[in-house]
Design a protein around this motif. Structure first.
Motif, PDB file in Angstrom:
ATOM      1  N   ILE A 230       0.848  -1.204   0.000  1.00 48.98           N
ATOM      2  CA  ILE A 230       0.000   0.000   0.000  1.00 48.98           C
ATOM      3  C   ILE A 230       0.881   1.250   0.000  1.00 48.98           C
ATOM      4  O   ILE A 230       1.769   1.404   0.843  1.00 48.98           O
TER       5      ILE A 230
ATOM      6  N   ILE B 106       0.620   5.542  -0.281  1.00 50.59           N
ATOM      7  CA  ILE B 106      -0.202   6.748  -0.373  1.00 50.59           C
ATOM      8  C   ILE B 106       0.687   7.952  -0.113  1.00 50.59           C
ATOM      9  O   ILE B 106       1.575   7.926   0.745  1.00 50.59           O
TER      10      ILE B 106
ATOM     11  N   THR C  17      -2.912   6.411   9.078  1.00 50.82           N
ATOM     12  CA  THR C  17      -3.007   6.454   7.620  1.00 50.82           C
ATOM     13  C   THR C  17      -3.265   5.059   7.060  1.00 50.82           C
ATOM     14  O   THR C  17      -4.097   4.873   6.163  1.00 50.82           O
TER      15      THR C  17
ATOM     16  N   CYS D  18      -6.606   3.779   4.991  1.00 52.71           N
ATOM     17  CA  CYS D  18      -6.567   3.161   3.660  1.00 52.71           C
ATOM     18  C   CYS D  18      -7.359   1.850   3.640  1.00 52.71           C
ATOM     19  O   CYS D  18      -7.967   1.502   2.635  1.00 52.71           O
TER      20      CYS D  18
ATOM     21  N   TYR E 293      -9.276   6.931   3.249  1.00 49.75           N
ATOM     22  CA  TYR E 293      -8.335   7.378   2.220  1.00 49.75           C
ATOM     23  C   TYR E 293      -8.334   6.339   1.109  1.00 49.75           C
ATOM     24  O   TYR E 293      -8.545   5.157   1.358  1.00 49.75           O
TER      25      TYR E 293
ATOM     26  N   PRO F 203      -5.805   4.620  -1.351  1.00 51.75           N
ATOM     27  CA  PRO F 203      -4.359   4.539  -1.596  1.00 51.75           C
ATOM     28  C   PRO F 203      -4.018   4.783  -3.072  1.00 51.75           C
ATOM     29  O   PRO F 203      -4.820   4.511  -3.952  1.00 51.75           O
TER      30      PRO F 203
END
Lengths: 341, 280
Positions: free
Chosen positions: B34, B36, B69, B73, B78, B80
Motif C-alpha cells: 500500500i 499513499i 493512515t 486506507c 483514504y 491509496p
C-alpha cells in the motif's frame, strides 16, 4: 475492574443531587424551544395588561398575518443554520422570485400558475447555486450568501426596472394567499395556512426521517458524519436547495400580504429571519434546534413590533428589544451546550 | 500447506503458540504494497498487513509512522495511490468509508465519529437507519425510532456495558469512556468481519480503559477480527495476539507478545533493532 464496580460507580453518580439550575439546564438542553415559549407567553401577558385590545381575535389575526412572511423565510433559514451555515440571501431570493412571478404574469402576460411555478423554480435554482458554491467550491456560507445577496438583489432591480406592480394588474393565482376566511373576528389568510403547512412538513422531515437526522449530524460535526456514512455534501446541497424552494413560496405569500410586488420590499427580511431562528433556540453553531422554536421566535419578534405599535411607543424600542433578545438567546444557547450528565 | 507456513514465518516473525491452525487459514483482510502520498509527503511506502480470523492484531508505531493512515486506507477513508487489499481473498477497492462498512469492516476512529448532539440510538444507527414497516416507512420514509432504540439497547448490553441505560440520552452528556463504548458498540453491532479501533483508550482513565479492553476481548471471542492501534504498550501486550510494527511509513515487522517483550517491541518500533526475519 469488574462490571459491577462500574455500575455501582454510575449509580452513585446518578444519585448525586442536581441543583434546580442544573435541572433547568437539562430541560432546556432537550427542549431548546422552552425558553422562547416562556418569553412569548410573558410578552403576550405584558402587552395584554398594558393594552387589553392586544389579545383580541382581530389583533391576533393581524399579528399572524404580519408574521407569515418572516416565519416562512425562517423555515429555510433554520435548515441552513442547523447545518452550521447562514443564509444572507433569503430576502434577495424571495424578492427576485416575486418580481419574476409578477412581471411574467402582469396584465395577463402569462397564466398565473405558470408564472408562479417559474418563480418558485427560479428561487429553488438560486438556493441550488448557493449550495453548489458551498459544497463544490468549498466557500464559507457567509461569503457565498453575502455575494449572492448582492447579485440577486441587483438582478431583481434590473429585471423589474425598479418599479412596483400593483395587485390589480396581477392574476388571482398570485394574489390568492392574501385572501382568506374569518372565524368570527379572527381572520386567517391562505398565506398563514401555507406557513403552518411548511412548518408541519419540515418539522416532520427533520424529526422523523433519516434526511432530517443527517441535517443535524452534518451541522454538529461534518467530518464525523462523513465517517459515519452520511453523504454530507449531498445533504448540504439538498438543504440549500430546499431553502430556496421555501423562499420561492415565501415570495408568493409576500405578494398576497403586500398587495403588490415591490423590488425593495422586505428590506430587513434577512436579519429578521436569522433573528427568529436564533431567538427560537436554534444554535448558530449548527446541529441543535427545533423548527417549532423558529415559529415561536418569529412570533416573538412580531409580537414586540405589534404590541409596541399598539401602545404608540417609538418603533426604535422594538429594535432595541430585538437586539437584547438575540444576545440573550445566544448566551442561553452557549450555556445549554455546556450541559453535563 | 507447508509452503504457506514457511511464507508466514517470513512475513510474520512468529505465530502465537497453540494457534498455528488459525494462521494457516486465509487472512480475513490482507493488504499488499500500500502506497499513499499527500502532496510531496509519503504517508505509506509499500505496507503489507495480514489479519487472521478471530485475532486481535495490534498496530504500534511512533507518531507519524503511518498507523492511522494505514487503517484509513483499509477502511475507505483514504484511497491509496497503489497497492492491493483483499477481503476473504477477494480483491476490494474502497472509495469511501461506506464501501468498507458495506463489506463488513467497521471502524472506530480516533476522533470517534459520534455526533454529540444526537442521542445514543441515533448515533448507533447513523447512516443506516431502519424505516417503519408499511407505507409509513416506504412512502413517508418515517424512521423506526422505537425499534432502533430497542436494538441499540441490546447492542450496548451485549458488550456488557452497564453504565449506559437510556438510549435516548444525547452523546455529549456521556463521559469519554461511555462515548467510546457507544462507538465500539456501533462497530460491534454492524461489523460482520473486521473491527478497527484507532487509539480507543487514548483519552480514557484506567477504569474506562479496562472496560474498553474487555470489549475488545469480547469481540475477538465472538469470532471477529480486530485491528487495534495503540500507543499503550502494556495494553497491547495484554490483549493482542500479534503485533504489527509500523515504522517510517513501512512495516518494520510483526511479532507476538510471547516471542518479544515490550522493550524489544519498542526497540523495533524506534529502529534501535531490526527484526531479522523481515530484514531485506
Amino acid at each position: 475492574m469488574s462490571a459491577t464496580e462500574v455500575s455501582s460507580a454510575s449509580a452513585e453518580f446518578a444519585r448525586r443531587q442536581h441543583s434546580p439550575v442544573q435541572r433547568l439546564q437539562h430541560q432546556l438542553h432537550g427542549k431548546p424551544w422552552l425558553s422562547p415559549l416562556f418569553l412569548l407567553l410573558v410578552a403576550f401577558l405584558a402587552f395584554y395588561i398594558a393594552t387589553p385590545t392586544f389579545l383580541t381575535a382581530s389583533s391576533m389575526g393581524i399579528l399572524f398575518q404580519q408574521t407569515a412572511v418572516v416565519a416562512a423565510l425562517a423555515v429555510g433559514q433554520t435548515l441552513v443554520i442547523l447545518t452550521a451555515g447562514i443564509d444572507l440571501s433569503v430576502g434577495a431570493i424571495m424578492v427576485l422570485s416575486m418580481m419574476v412571478m409578477a412581471t411574467l404574469a402582469r396584465d395577463d402576460g402569462m397564466p398565473g400558475i405558470v408564472a408562479l411555478l417559474i418563480g418558485v423554480a427560479l428561487a429553488t435554482g438560486a438556493g441550488l447555486l448557493n449550495g453548489l458554491l458551498v459544497t463544490r467550491i468549498n466557500l464559507p456560507p457567509f461569503i457565498v450568501t453575502l455575494g449572492t445577496l448582492s447579485i440577486f438583489t441587483a438582478i431583481a432591480l434590473l429585471y423589474s426596472g425598479g418599479s412596483s406592480i400593483q395587485a390589480d394588474r396581477l392574476p388571482d393565482t398570485l394574489n390568492f394567499l392574501g385572501e382568506g376566511f374569518g372565524i368570527g373576528e379572527f381572520r386567517i389568510t391562505w398565506g398563514i395556512v401555507v406557513v403552518i403547512l411548511l412548518y408541519a412538513v419540515i418539522g416532520f422531515v427533520l424529526s422523523q426521517t433519516a434526511w432530517g437526522r443527517y441535517v443535524y449530524a452534518v451541522g454538529d460535526d461534518a467530518e464525523s458524519a462523513r465517517l459515519s456514512g452520511v453523504p454530507s455534501m449531498r445533504i448540504l446541497l439538498g438543504v440549500y436547495t430546499v431553502a430556496g424552494l421555501i423562499y420561492g413560496i415565501a415570495a408568493w405569500i409576500l405578494i398576497g400580504r403586500a398587495g403588490a410586488a415591490t423590488p425593495n420590499a422586505a428590506p430587513d427580511a434577512n436579519l429578521a429571519s436569522i433573528t427568529a431562528v436564533v431567538i427560537g433556540g436554534t444554535s448558530l453553531f449548527g446541529g441543535r434546534g427545533r423548527i417549532i422554536g423558529t415559529l415561536i421566535g418569529a412570533l416573538i419578534v412580531q409580537t414586540f413590533a405589534f404590541g409596541l405599535s399598539q401602545l404608540g411607543v417609538d418603533q426604535q424600542w422594538r429594535y432595541l428589544a430585538t437586539g437584547v433578545l438575540v444576545i440573550v438567546a445566544v448566551a442561553i444557547d452557549q450555556w445549554i451546550r455546556k450541559v453535563k450528565a | 500447506m507447508s509452503t504457506t507456513t514457511s511464507e508466514l514465518e517470513v512475513a510474520h516473525g512468529g505465530v502465537p503458540a497453540g494457534k498455528e491452525h488459525v494462521y494457516s487459514q486465509q487472512p480475513v483482510l490482507s493488504a499488499r504494497n500500500i502506497v499513499i502520498t499527500f502532496g510531496r509527503v509519503v504517508g505509506l511506502d509499500g505496507v503489507d498487513l495480514d489479519l487472521y480470523p478471530g485475532e486481535v492484531l495490534a498496530v504500534i508505531g511512533d507518531n507519524g509512522a503511518g498507523k492511522s493512515t494505514l487503517i484509513k486506507c483499509l477502511t475507505g477513508a483514504y484511497v491509496p495511490d497503489s497497492g492491493e487489499i483483499k477481503l476473504n481473498g477477494e480483491r476490494v477497492s474502497f472509495r469511501r468509508p461506506q464501501d468498507a462498512r458495506d463489506a463488513g469492516i467497521e471502524t472506530v476512529y480516533q476522533q470517534l465519529a459520534v455526533i454529540p448532539a444526537l442521542d445514543i440510538a441515533s448515533n448507533l444507527y447513523l447512516g443506516r437507519e431502519d424505516r417503519r414497516k408499511g407505507p409509513l416507512g416506504s412512502v413517508l420514509r418515517m424512521l423506526d425510532k422505537k425499534g432502533m432504540e430497542k436494538r441499540a439497547g441490546e447492542s450496548v448490553r451485549n458488550l456488557g456495558i452497564q453504565t449506559i441505560q437510556n438510549m435516548g440520552q444525547a452523546v455529549e452528556t456521556l463521559s469519554g469512556g461511555q462515548r467510546q463504548a457507544v462507538a465500539v458498540a456501533r462497530a460491534a453491532a454492524f461489523g460482520s468481519k473486521v473491527i478497527v479501533l484507532d487509539e480507543p483508550t487514548a483519552a480514557l482513565g484506567v477504569k474506562e480503559s479496562g472496560m474498553v479492553l474487555d470489549m475488545v476481548k469480547q469481540l475477538r471471542d465472538k469470532g471477529l477480527s480486530v485491528i487495534l492501534i495503540s500507543h499503550n504498550m502494556p495494553q497491547v501486550w495484554d490483549v493482542a495476539d500479534r503485533i504489527h510494527i509500523q515504522r517510517l511509513g513501512g512495516r518494520a515487522g510483526v511479532i507476538t507478545p510471547e516471542t518479544h517483550d515490550m522493550g524489544e517491541g519498542v526497540a523495533i518500533m524506534t529502529g534501535a533493532t531490526k527484526l531479522s526475519e523481515d530484514a531485506p
